[in-house]
Design an enzyme around this catalytic site. Structure first.
Site, PDB file in Angstrom:
ATOM      1  N   HIS A   1       0.848  -1.209   0.000  1.00  0.00           N
ATOM      2  CA  HIS A   1       0.000   0.000   0.000  1.00  0.00           C
ATOM      3  C   HIS A   1       0.880   1.256   0.000  1.00  0.00           C
ATOM      4  O   HIS A   1       0.559   2.260  -0.604  1.00  0.00           O
ATOM      5  CB  HIS A   1      -0.887   0.056   1.276  1.00  0.00           C
TER       6      HIS A   1
ATOM      7  N   HIS B   1       5.283   6.545   7.135  1.00  0.00           N
ATOM      8  CA  HIS B   1       5.031   6.119   5.753  1.00  0.00           C
ATOM      9  C   HIS B   1       4.648   7.349   4.925  1.00  0.00           C
ATOM     10  O   HIS B   1       4.473   8.442   5.483  1.00  0.00           O
ATOM     11  CB  HIS B   1       3.911   5.061   5.701  1.00  0.00           C
TER      12      HIS B   1
ATOM     13  N   HIS C   1       2.344   9.022   1.398  1.00  0.00           N
ATOM     14  CA  HIS C   1       1.276   8.945   0.390  1.00  0.00           C
ATOM     15  C   HIS C   1       1.698   9.875  -0.744  1.00  0.00           C
ATOM     16  O   HIS C   1       2.258  10.956  -0.469  1.00  0.00           O
ATOM     17  CB  HIS C   1      -0.072   9.404   0.969  1.00  0.00           C
TER      18      HIS C   1
ATOM     19  N   GLU D   1      -2.941  13.927   1.630  1.00  0.00           N
ATOM     20  CA  GLU D   1      -4.275  13.512   2.125  1.00  0.00           C
ATOM     21  C   GLU D   1      -4.977  14.657   2.848  1.00  0.00           C
ATOM     22  O   GLU D   1      -6.156  14.552   3.189  1.00  0.00           O
ATOM     23  CB  GLU D   1      -4.132  12.302   3.055  1.00  0.00           C
TER      24      GLU D   1
ATOM     25  N   HIS E   1       3.496  10.642   7.031  1.00  0.00           N
ATOM     26  CA  HIS E   1       2.748  10.397   8.276  1.00  0.00           C
ATOM     27  C   HIS E   1       3.638   9.678   9.286  1.00  0.00           C
ATOM     28  O   HIS E   1       4.108   8.572   9.027  1.00  0.00           O
ATOM     29  CB  HIS E   1       1.506   9.535   7.992  1.00  0.00           C
TER      30      HIS E   1
ATOM     31  N   THR F   1      -6.621   6.826   7.442  1.00  0.00           N
ATOM     32  CA  THR F   1      -7.034   7.162   6.066  1.00  0.00           C
ATOM     33  C   THR F   1      -7.088   5.906   5.191  1.00  0.00           C
ATOM     34  O   THR F   1      -7.361   5.996   3.998  1.00  0.00           O
ATOM     35  CB  THR F   1      -6.056   8.168   5.425  1.00  0.00           C
ATOM     36  N   THR F   2      -6.803   4.754   5.814  1.00  0.00           N
ATOM     37  CA  THR F   2      -6.943   3.496   5.054  1.00  0.00           C
ATOM     38  C   THR F   2      -7.828   2.562   5.871  1.00  0.00           C
ATOM     39  O   THR F   2      -7.924   2.699   7.101  1.00  0.00           O
ATOM     40  CB  THR F   2      -5.559   2.818   4.846  1.00  0.00           C
TER      41      THR F   2
HETATM   42  N1  LIG Z   1      -2.543   6.907   6.822  1.00  0.00           N
HETATM   43  S1  LIG Z   1      -2.716   6.893   8.403  1.00  0.00           S
HETATM   44  O1  LIG Z   1      -4.034   7.379   8.724  1.00  0.00           O
HETATM   45  O2  LIG Z   1      -1.623   7.594   9.029  1.00  0.00           O
HETATM   46  C1  LIG Z   1      -2.654   5.252   8.973  1.00  0.00           C
HETATM   47  C2  LIG Z   1      -1.839   4.937  10.056  1.00  0.00           C
HETATM   48  C3  LIG Z   1      -1.809   3.613  10.544  1.00  0.00           C
HETATM   49  C4  LIG Z   1      -2.609   2.646   9.956  1.00  0.00           C
HETATM   50  C5  LIG Z   1      -2.585   1.256  10.525  1.00  0.00           C
HETATM   51  O3  LIG Z   1      -1.719   0.919  11.312  1.00  0.00           O
HETATM   52  N2  LIG Z   1      -3.565   0.409  10.141  1.00  0.00           N
HETATM   53  C6  LIG Z   1      -3.625  -0.922  10.741  1.00  0.00           C
HETATM   54  C7  LIG Z   1      -4.610  -0.930  11.881  1.00  0.00           C
HETATM   55  F1  LIG Z   1      -4.308  -0.004  12.799  1.00  0.00           F
HETATM   56  F2  LIG Z   1      -4.612  -2.141  12.458  1.00  0.00           F
HETATM   57  F3  LIG Z   1      -5.847  -0.659  11.422  1.00  0.00           F
HETATM   58  C8  LIG Z   1      -3.420   2.971   8.872  1.00  0.00           C
HETATM   59  C9  LIG Z   1      -3.443   4.288   8.391  1.00  0.00           C
HETATM   60 ZN   LIG Z   2      -0.897   7.710   6.128  1.00  0.00          ZN
END
Ligand SMILES: NS(=O)(=O)c1ccc(C(=O)NCC(F)(F)F)cc1
Ligand SMILES: [Zn+2]
Length: 245
Positions: free
Chosen positions: A49, A79, A81, A91, A104, A183-184
């Site tokens: 991703h 990470h 985007h 984002e 992020h 955001t995912t």
């Molecule tokens: N793009 S964001 O919002 O910084 C972002 C940061 C972290 C996660 C993540 O760890 N997803 C896995 C979880 F937490 F188990 F759901 C996803 C998005």
């Molecule tokens: Zn992110």
């Protein structure tokens, strides 16, 4: 008589000051403070991703605190985007303007929750620091990351030791903050967003290296270029966005 009036005036002044200080309406947002250890980074991974640099979050060696946060939050990963061209890829937008990419830095509330997974489902579980990247002269420290990207072209991981992401941050951390979500998927509403207003990182050739990453694994027939891995901004829906000044 005069003394009594003076005492009453001082008492009223004290009560009003106490009220305003603790009412929250006047309580300003202090500075965000990053205390990152030099060597808690572990690896860089193409997870299909994005490209993620993960950190040892077994203790409080690398934390963010202050600003809207009630306690220190541990650095877990950072990470990016990005888009496929131009200034689309962030984002968040500022006055409707988007940027080529957004970094992020993901932190979790290890004071209140035992694991990242538990924190990721709690309203005050995560704190994500967002930094905009724009095209311009290449960034001297971002090279450490972008030079490693060729090793994670496919969905693989490789070691990255002693990378302190503080070098990627602007000097002044003026920010906006609001309560939002991942955001995912699964889009948990568990993020205290802290979006830094001053773009710091600029890159041009380096952005090209992000765009040569693939969503797909080496063993897969298809080669799908990793780009446009950003979620466009969503309606605020009454959320309050606060500014640090
Ligand atoms: N793009 S964001 O919002 O910084 C972002 C940061 C972290 C996660 C993540 O760890 N997803 C896995 C979880 F937490 F188990 F759901 C996803 C998005
Ligand atoms: Zn992110």
């Amino acid at each position: 008589m005069q003394n009594i009036l003076e005492i009453c005036a001082e008492l009223i002044f004290f009560v009003l000051t106490f009220y305003f200080f603790f009412s929250g309406a006047e309580r300003g947002l202090g500075p965000v403070v990053l205390n990152y250890d030099q060597c808690t980074s572990m690896n860089i991974t193409n997870n299909g991703h994005s490209v993620v640099v993960q950190f040892d979050d077994s203790d409080d060696r690398s934390v963010i605190q202050g600003g809207p946060l009630d306690n220190p939050y541990r650095l877990k990963q950072f990470h990016f985007h990005w888009g496929e061209k131009g200034c689309h890829g962030s984002e968040h937008t500022v006055a409707g303007n988007s940027y080529a990419s957004e970094l992020h830095l993901v932190h979790w509330n290890a004071v209140k929750y035992k694991t990242f997974g538990e924190a990721a489902t709690a309203p005050d579980g995560l704190a994500v620091l967002g930094i905009f990247l724009e095209t311009g002269d290449d960034h001297r420290w971002l090279h450490v990351i972008t030079d490693a990207l060729y090793m994670v072209k496919f969905k693989v991981s490789t070691t990255v030791n002693c990378f302190n992401p503080k070098c990627l941050l602007p000097s002044s951390l003026h920010y906006w903050t609001y309560l939002g979500s991942l955001t995912t998927p699964p889009l948990h509403e568990s993020v205290i967003w802290i979006v830094v207003s001053k773009t710091k990182i600029s890159f041009s050739m380096q952005l090209g290296k992000f765009r040569m990453l693939l969503f797909t694994g080496e063993e897969e027939d298809q080669r799908i270029r990793m780009e446009n891995n950003f979620r466009p901004p969503q309606p605020l829906k009454g959320r309050k966005v606060r500014s640090s000044i």
